[in-house]
Enzyme design. Structure first.
Site, PDB file in Angstrom:
ATOM      1  N   LYS A   1      25.650  38.548 -26.413  1.00 51.33           N
ATOM      2  CA  LYS A   1      24.374  37.960 -26.811  1.00 51.33           C
ATOM      3  C   LYS A   1      23.636  38.826 -27.826  1.00 51.33           C
ATOM      4  O   LYS A   1      22.963  38.294 -28.727  1.00 51.33           O
ATOM      5  CB  LYS A   1      23.517  37.696 -25.576  1.00 51.33           C
ATOM      6  CG  LYS A   1      24.073  36.586 -24.690  1.00 51.33           C
ATOM      7  CD  LYS A   1      24.243  35.287 -25.478  1.00 51.33           C
ATOM      8  CE  LYS A   1      24.709  34.133 -24.617  1.00 51.33           C
ATOM      9  NZ  LYS A   1      24.776  32.850 -25.369  1.00 51.33           N
TER      10      LYS A   1
ATOM     11  N   THR B   1      20.652  25.682 -15.203  1.00 54.85           N
ATOM     12  CA  THR B   1      21.812  24.892 -15.630  1.00 54.85           C
ATOM     13  C   THR B   1      23.058  25.139 -14.787  1.00 54.85           C
ATOM     14  O   THR B   1      24.020  24.392 -14.885  1.00 54.85           O
ATOM     15  CB  THR B   1      22.171  25.214 -17.088  1.00 54.85           C
ATOM     16  OG1 THR B   1      22.513  26.604 -17.176  1.00 54.85           O
ATOM     17  CG2 THR B   1      21.013  24.905 -18.013  1.00 54.85           C
TER      18      THR B   1
ATOM     19  N   SER C   1      19.814  34.538 -25.602  1.00 60.06           N
ATOM     20  CA  SER C   1      19.545  34.729 -24.182  1.00 60.06           C
ATOM     21  C   SER C   1      18.484  35.798 -24.050  1.00 60.06           C
ATOM     22  O   SER C   1      18.296  36.625 -24.963  1.00 60.06           O
ATOM     23  CB  SER C   1      20.804  35.175 -23.437  1.00 60.06           C
ATOM     24  OG  SER C   1      20.509  35.644 -22.131  1.00 60.06           O
TER      25      SER C   1
ATOM     26  N   SER D   1      27.904  19.413 -20.722  1.00 56.21           N
ATOM     27  CA  SER D   1      27.122  19.680 -19.515  1.00 56.21           C
ATOM     28  C   SER D   1      26.004  20.660 -19.831  1.00 56.21           C
ATOM     29  O   SER D   1      25.896  21.166 -20.958  1.00 56.21           O
ATOM     30  CB  SER D   1      28.024  20.256 -18.409  1.00 56.21           C
ATOM     31  OG  SER D   1      28.590  21.485 -18.832  1.00 56.21           O
TER      32      SER D   1
ATOM     33  N   TYR E   1      28.368  40.199 -21.197  1.00 56.10           N
ATOM     34  CA  TYR E   1      27.422  39.148 -21.551  1.00 56.10           C
ATOM     35  C   TYR E   1      26.359  39.676 -22.510  1.00 56.10           C
ATOM     36  O   TYR E   1      26.052  39.052 -23.529  1.00 56.10           O
ATOM     37  CB  TYR E   1      26.766  38.574 -20.296  1.00 56.10           C
ATOM     38  CG  TYR E   1      25.947  37.341 -20.561  1.00 56.10           C
ATOM     39  CD1 TYR E   1      26.568  36.109 -20.784  1.00 56.10           C
ATOM     40  CD2 TYR E   1      24.560  37.384 -20.611  1.00 56.10           C
ATOM     41  CE1 TYR E   1      25.827  34.964 -21.042  1.00 56.10           C
ATOM     42  CE2 TYR E   1      23.806  36.254 -20.870  1.00 56.10           C
ATOM     43  CZ  TYR E   1      24.447  35.045 -21.084  1.00 56.10           C
ATOM     44  OH  TYR E   1      23.710  33.911 -21.355  1.00 56.10           O
TER      45      TYR E   1
END
Length: 281
Positions: free
Chosen positions: A161, A192, A144, A20, A157
Site C-alpha cells: 500500500k 467488506t 489504505s 465483490s 500489506y
C-alpha cells in the site's frame, strides 16, 4: 488548479475488483449515476451476477488475473474496443496477508505485492493511452490507512500500500498539465470482509489467524455503501487525496505530527489484530 467535475453519465468507468466488496459497491453507485461500466475481476461468476443486478445498459464484464501482465494488456484492448469513451479507472482489486516477518515466506510476500501493487500498475499503464484520449479523465487508486501508517504484523500489506501510494503520487505529478488527473483514496475500516477472506502465512495455525482477522474486522465501522459514495464523489470531483473514516483522518494527522513515533498510540488498539503467535486457547 481546480478541475471541472466529471459528468459520468454515458461515459465508461473501468472498475477492478468489481465482483465483490468495495468494487461491487462502487459499480452500483456509478450505475445509478448513468455510467457505463467495464467490470474487471478474476471471479467471472461474481461479475455476471453483479452485471445482472446493475441499473442501466452497456455494461461489460472482463475476467482476468491482474497478476498476468500480458493478459491485462490484452484485456485493455478488449475494453477499448467495446468502450470508445473511457473516462475513469477505479482500482479496487486487492487482498490482505496476515503474519509477521518470521512467519511469512518470500513467495507469500511477493504474491501480495503482485496483487496489490503490480495489479494496480499494469491496468493503469495499459489503459492510460485510452484515458489520455478522453476529453477529461480521472484515475482513482484505493490505497489504505496502512499506506499512511505501517503496523507490525502487516509487513507485506503495508509494503504494497505504501508502494501504491508512491505510484499514485508520482503518476499524478507526471500527468500534471494533461487531461488526466489522479487521486488516492485512504479508507479505514470498511466492512467488506477483505481481512476475513484474505490470506495468512502458511506457518500460522488457522485458528490463530482467524482470531487475528476477527479482531481486525471488529474494528471496521464504515458501511461499504457509504464508502462507495465517497469514492465515486472523489472521482467525479477529481480529488487528489481522500480519507474515508474517522480513523483515517486521525492517522493522517498522527503520522504528520510524529512520523517516527506514531506506532506507540496505535499498538494497544491493534494488539489482538496483529497477534499471530499466541497459541489459540
Amino acid at each position: 488548479m481546480a478541475r471541472a467535475r466529471l459528468d459520468v453519465k454515458g461515459a465508461t468507468s473501468v472498475i477492478t475488483g468489481a465482483a465483490s466488496g468495495m468494487g461491487a459497491e462502487v459499480a452500483r453507485s456509478l450505475a445509478r449515476r448513468g455510467a457505463r461500466l467495464a467490470l474487471v475481476d478474476r471471479n467471472g461468476e461474481g461479475l455476471a451476477a453483479l452485471a445482472t443486478d446493475l441499473a442501466g445498459t452497456g455494461h461489460t464484464t472482463h475476467t482476468v488475473d491482474l497478476t498476468d501482465d500480458a493478459a491485462v494488456f490484452a484485456l485493455a484492448q478488449d475494453i477499448e474496443a467495446q468502450h470508445p469513451q473511457i473516462q475513469t479507472l477505479i482500482t479496487c482489486a486487492g487482498s490482505s496477508m496476515l503474519g509477521d516477518i518470521d512467519q511469512l515466506t518470500m513467495d507469500e510476500m511477493r504474491w501480495l505485492m503482485d496483487v496489490n501493487l503490480w495489479g494496480t500498475v499494469n491496468i493503469t499503464k495499459a489503459l492510460l493511452p485510452a484515458l489520455r484520449r478522453a476529453r477529461e479523465a480521472h484515475i482513482t487508486h484505493l490505497v489504505s490507512i496502512y499506506g499512511l501508517a505501517a503496523p507490525a504484523g502487516r509487513i507485506p500489506y503495508a509494503m504494497s500500500k505504501f508502494a501504491v501510494r508512491g505510484f499514485t503520487e508520482s503518476l499524478r505529478h507526471e500527468l500534471e498539465g494533461s487531461r488526466v488527473t489522479v487521486g488516492a483514496i485512504y479508507p479505514a475500516g470498511v466492512k467488506t470482509g477483505i481481512i476475513l477472506h484474505g490470506r495468512f502465512a502458511a506457518s500460522i495455525d488457522p485458528a490463530v489467524a482467524q482470531r487475528a482477522a476477527n479482531a481486525q474486522a471488529a474494528m471496521y465501522h464504515t458501511e461499504p455503501t457509504d464508502a462507495a459514495e465517497r469514492i465515486v464523489d472523489a472521482t467525479v470531483r477529481r480529488r487528489p487525496r481522500t480519507m474515508i473514516g474517522r480513523e483515517a483522518r486521525l492517522v493522517d494527522i498522527l503520522t504528520r505530527v510524529t512520523p517516527t513515533r506514531y506506532w506507540a498510540p496505535m499498538r494497544r488498539p491493534l494488539r489482538e489484530a496483529i497477534d499471530t503467535t499466541t497459541p489459540f486457547a
